[in-house]
Design a protein around this motif. Structure first.
Motif, PDB file in Angstrom:
ATOM      1  N   PHE A 119       0.822  -1.212   0.000  1.00 36.95           N
ATOM      2  CA  PHE A 119       0.000   0.000   0.000  1.00 36.95           C
ATOM      3  C   PHE A 119       0.856   1.262   0.000  1.00 36.95           C
ATOM      4  O   PHE A 119       1.867   1.336   0.689  1.00 36.95           O
ATOM      5  CB  PHE A 119      -0.953  -0.007   1.190  1.00 36.95           C
ATOM      6  CG  PHE A 119      -1.916  -1.154   1.166  1.00 36.95           C
ATOM      7  CD1 PHE A 119      -2.886  -1.248   0.171  1.00 36.95           C
ATOM      8  CD2 PHE A 119      -1.840  -2.152   2.110  1.00 36.95           C
ATOM      9  CE1 PHE A 119      -3.769  -2.315   0.146  1.00 36.95           C
ATOM     10  CE2 PHE A 119      -2.717  -3.228   2.096  1.00 36.95           C
ATOM     11  CZ  PHE A 119      -3.690  -3.310   1.098  1.00 36.95           C
ATOM     12  N   PRO A 120       0.462   2.261  -0.801  1.00 36.56           N
ATOM     13  CA  PRO A 120       1.265   3.478  -0.955  1.00 36.56           C
ATOM     14  C   PRO A 120       1.633   4.188   0.352  1.00 36.56           C
ATOM     15  O   PRO A 120       2.779   4.583   0.529  1.00 36.56           O
ATOM     16  CB  PRO A 120       0.392   4.367  -1.844  1.00 36.56           C
ATOM     17  CG  PRO A 120      -0.438   3.412  -2.627  1.00 36.56           C
ATOM     18  CD  PRO A 120      -0.715   2.271  -1.686  1.00 36.56           C
ATOM     19  N   ALA A 121       0.702   4.348   1.267  1.00 32.60           N
ATOM     20  CA  ALA A 121       1.004   5.049   2.526  1.00 32.60           C
ATOM     21  C   ALA A 121       2.029   4.270   3.341  1.00 32.60           C
ATOM     22  O   ALA A 121       2.925   4.860   3.960  1.00 32.60           O
ATOM     23  CB  ALA A 121      -0.266   5.271   3.338  1.00 32.60           C
ATOM     24  N   GLU A 122       1.919   2.949   3.318  1.00 32.02           N
ATOM     25  CA  GLU A 122       2.878   2.122   4.047  1.00 32.02           C
ATOM     26  C   GLU A 122       4.246   2.145   3.367  1.00 32.02           C
ATOM     27  O   GLU A 122       5.272   2.180   4.029  1.00 32.02           O
ATOM     28  CB  GLU A 122       2.343   0.699   4.173  1.00 32.02           C
ATOM     29  CG  GLU A 122       1.091   0.632   5.043  1.00 32.02           C
ATOM     30  CD  GLU A 122       0.417  -0.718   5.014  1.00 32.02           C
ATOM     31  OE1 GLU A 122       0.810  -1.586   4.202  1.00 32.02           O
ATOM     32  OE2 GLU A 122      -0.514  -0.897   5.806  1.00 32.02           O
ATOM     33  N   ARG A 123       4.246   2.116   2.027  1.00 28.16           N
ATOM     34  CA  ARG A 123       5.517   2.240   1.284  1.00 28.16           C
ATOM     35  C   ARG A 123       6.190   3.563   1.603  1.00 28.16           C
ATOM     36  O   ARG A 123       7.405   3.624   1.795  1.00 28.16           O
ATOM     37  CB  ARG A 123       5.271   2.141  -0.233  1.00 28.16           C
ATOM     38  CG  ARG A 123       5.254   0.745  -0.761  1.00 28.16           C
ATOM     39  CD  ARG A 123       5.408   0.688  -2.271  1.00 28.16           C
ATOM     40  NE  ARG A 123       4.551   1.577  -3.017  1.00 28.16           N
ATOM     41  CZ  ARG A 123       3.339   1.286  -3.447  1.00 28.16           C
ATOM     42  NH1 ARG A 123       2.821   0.099  -3.210  1.00 28.16           N
ATOM     43  NH2 ARG A 123       2.636   2.171  -4.128  1.00 28.16           N
ATOM     44  N   ALA A 124       5.400   4.627   1.676  1.00 25.71           N
ATOM     45  CA  ALA A 124       5.955   5.947   1.987  1.00 25.71           C
ATOM     46  C   ALA A 124       6.587   5.955   3.375  1.00 25.71           C
ATOM     47  O   ALA A 124       7.659   6.537   3.575  1.00 25.71           O
ATOM     48  CB  ALA A 124       4.869   7.010   1.887  1.00 25.71           C
ATOM     49  N   HIS A 125       5.968   5.300   4.323  1.00 26.16           N
ATOM     50  CA  HIS A 125       6.526   5.231   5.678  1.00 26.16           C
ATOM     51  C   HIS A 125       7.867   4.502   5.673  1.00 26.16           C
ATOM     52  O   HIS A 125       8.845   4.978   6.246  1.00 26.16           O
ATOM     53  CB  HIS A 125       5.533   4.532   6.622  1.00 26.16           C
ATOM     54  CG  HIS A 125       6.040   4.372   8.006  1.00 26.16           C
ATOM     55  ND1 HIS A 125       6.086   5.414   8.908  1.00 26.16           N
ATOM     56  CD2 HIS A 125       6.546   3.291   8.657  1.00 26.16           C
ATOM     57  CE1 HIS A 125       6.592   4.986  10.050  1.00 26.16           C
ATOM     58  NE2 HIS A 125       6.884   3.702   9.919  1.00 26.16           N
ATOM     59  N   VAL A 126       7.916   3.357   5.010  1.00 27.18           N
ATOM     60  CA  VAL A 126       9.159   2.583   4.930  1.00 27.18           C
ATOM     61  C   VAL A 126      10.230   3.373   4.181  1.00 27.18           C
ATOM     62  O   VAL A 126      11.388   3.427   4.611  1.00 27.18           O
ATOM     63  CB  VAL A 126       8.910   1.198   4.284  1.00 27.18           C
ATOM     64  CG1 VAL A 126      10.229   0.494   3.982  1.00 27.18           C
ATOM     65  CG2 VAL A 126       8.044   0.347   5.202  1.00 27.18           C
ATOM     66  N   HIS A 127       9.844   4.009   3.080  1.00 26.39           N
ATOM     67  CA  HIS A 127      10.804   4.846   2.343  1.00 26.39           C
ATOM     68  C   HIS A 127      11.345   5.964   3.231  1.00 26.39           C
ATOM     69  O   HIS A 127      12.543   6.280   3.187  1.00 26.39           O
ATOM     70  CB  HIS A 127      10.157   5.459   1.094  1.00 26.39           C
ATOM     71  CG  HIS A 127      10.249   4.600  -0.111  1.00 26.39           C
ATOM     72  ND1 HIS A 127       9.169   4.369  -0.927  1.00 26.39           N
ATOM     73  CD2 HIS A 127      11.276   3.915  -0.655  1.00 26.39           C
ATOM     74  CE1 HIS A 127       9.529   3.577  -1.915  1.00 26.39           C
ATOM     75  NE2 HIS A 127      10.806   3.283  -1.771  1.00 26.39           N
ATOM     76  N   SER A 128      10.491   6.573   4.046  1.00 28.45           N
ATOM     77  CA  SER A 128      10.967   7.668   4.901  1.00 28.45           C
ATOM     78  C   SER A 128      11.991   7.168   5.907  1.00 28.45           C
ATOM     79  O   SER A 128      12.996   7.837   6.160  1.00 28.45           O
ATOM     80  CB  SER A 128       9.803   8.363   5.609  1.00 28.45           C
ATOM     81  OG  SER A 128       9.232   7.548   6.610  1.00 28.45           O
ATOM     82  N   LEU A 129      11.776   5.989   6.487  1.00 38.15           N
ATOM     83  CA  LEU A 129      12.761   5.422   7.414  1.00 38.15           C
ATOM     84  C   LEU A 129      14.074   5.127   6.693  1.00 38.15           C
ATOM     85  O   LEU A 129      15.159   5.473   7.183  1.00 38.15           O
ATOM     86  CB  LEU A 129      12.215   4.144   8.055  1.00 38.15           C
ATOM     87  CG  LEU A 129      11.028   4.296   8.999  1.00 38.15           C
ATOM     88  CD1 LEU A 129      10.488   2.919   9.379  1.00 38.15           C
ATOM     89  CD2 LEU A 129      11.405   5.091  10.236  1.00 38.15           C
TER      90      LEU A 129
ATOM     91  N   PRO B  69      11.114  -8.044   7.156  1.00 39.82           N
ATOM     92  CA  PRO B  69      12.155  -7.047   6.871  1.00 39.82           C
ATOM     93  C   PRO B  69      11.807  -6.217   5.642  1.00 39.82           C
ATOM     94  O   PRO B  69      11.185  -6.711   4.698  1.00 39.82           O
ATOM     95  CB  PRO B  69      13.422  -7.871   6.633  1.00 39.82           C
ATOM     96  CG  PRO B  69      12.992  -9.276   6.520  1.00 39.82           C
ATOM     97  CD  PRO B  69      11.601  -9.406   7.038  1.00 39.82           C
ATOM     98  N   THR B  70      12.200  -4.961   5.697  1.00 45.00           N
ATOM     99  CA  THR B  70      11.980  -4.044   4.579  1.00 45.00           C
ATOM    100  C   THR B  70      13.307  -3.376   4.225  1.00 45.00           C
ATOM    101  O   THR B  70      14.338  -3.613   4.874  1.00 45.00           O
ATOM    102  CB  THR B  70      10.961  -2.947   4.934  1.00 45.00           C
ATOM    103  OG1 THR B  70      11.530  -2.109   5.947  1.00 45.00           O
ATOM    104  CG2 THR B  70       9.636  -3.529   5.393  1.00 45.00           C
ATOM    105  N   ILE B  71      13.244  -2.507   3.256  1.00 47.31           N
ATOM    106  CA  ILE B  71      14.431  -1.766   2.855  1.00 47.31           C
ATOM    107  C   ILE B  71      14.959  -0.910   4.010  1.00 47.31           C
ATOM    108  O   ILE B  71      16.157  -0.640   4.101  1.00 47.31           O
ATOM    109  CB  ILE B  71      14.164  -0.944   1.580  1.00 47.31           C
ATOM    110  CG1 ILE B  71      15.475  -0.476   0.973  1.00 47.31           C
ATOM    111  CG2 ILE B  71      13.197   0.190   1.852  1.00 47.31           C
ATOM    112  CD1 ILE B  71      15.338   0.056  -0.437  1.00 47.31           C
ATOM    113  N   ALA B  72      14.081  -0.500   4.911  1.00 52.38           N
ATOM    114  CA  ALA B  72      14.526   0.274   6.079  1.00 52.38           C
ATOM    115  C   ALA B  72      15.477  -0.552   6.950  1.00 52.38           C
ATOM    116  O   ALA B  72      16.480  -0.042   7.451  1.00 52.38           O
ATOM    117  CB  ALA B  72      13.328   0.752   6.898  1.00 52.38           C
ATOM    118  N   ASP B  73      15.189  -1.826   7.101  1.00 52.70           N
ATOM    119  CA  ASP B  73      16.073  -2.708   7.874  1.00 52.70           C
ATOM    120  C   ASP B  73      17.404  -2.898   7.150  1.00 52.70           C
ATOM    121  O   ASP B  73      18.452  -2.955   7.780  1.00 52.70           O
ATOM    122  CB  ASP B  73      15.396  -4.057   8.113  1.00 52.70           C
ATOM    123  CG  ASP B  73      14.077  -3.897   8.835  1.00 52.70           C
ATOM    124  OD1 ASP B  73      14.087  -3.553  10.028  1.00 52.70           O
ATOM    125  OD2 ASP B  73      13.029  -4.077   8.179  1.00 52.70           O
TER     126      ASP B  73
END
Length: 142
Positions: A21-31, A90-94
């Motif tokens: 979801f875009p809002a969740e992707r934006a959160h992960v991208h911001s981290l 895990p995400t790109i933030a990790d």
């Protein structure tokens, strides 16, 4: 928090590094961008080539500002934080966080005031992909 894209249709990586979801992707991208743009550039050789005392003082300052005062506070307060920076996958933030904790350990920084950051680091390091990417696991490791 099972909003990640269907990994069956994605040959690689098996686990997507961004939520669906875009809002969740934006959160992960911001981290991830916070770590990659605010903390990481200060760990490069060009900025660290200033003499041992200045290097250690500068690095300590930016670890405390970046990881402790900013990232730890955000991760600890966010209901979106799970086992990892975002949720239980895990995400790109990790992927951005782990190298910075290794840098901090390399410079013998105190992480005791960053329990969320270190809990996430340890969770990441329990996974084979992170173990294989660790500095000590690289062919040129000393």
């Amino acid at each position: 928090m099972d909003s990640f894209a269907n990994s069956a249709s994605i040959p690689y990586p098996q686990v997507p590094l961004l939520p669906a979801f875009p809002a969740e992707r934006a959160h992960v991208h911001s981290l991830a961008l916070w770590i990659a743009c605010e903390i990481h550039p200060l760990n490069n050789l060009r900025t660290l080539n200033v003499g041992e005392e200045a290097k250690n003082a500068g690095y300590k300052h930016w670890v405390e500002v970046g990881l402790k005062q900013l990232l730890e506070r955000v991760l600890a307060a966010s209901p979106k934080t799970g086992k990892f920076c975002y949720g239980d996958t895990p995400t790109i933030a990790d992927c951005c966080l782990v190298p910075q904790t290794f840098n901090g350990q390399r410079f013998e920084r105190d992480f005791s005031a960053m329990p969320t950051v270190m809990r996430i680091h340890e969770q990441c390091m329990s996974l084979e992909a992170f173990k294989q990417a660790a500095p000590a696991a690289q062919p040129d490791a000393e």
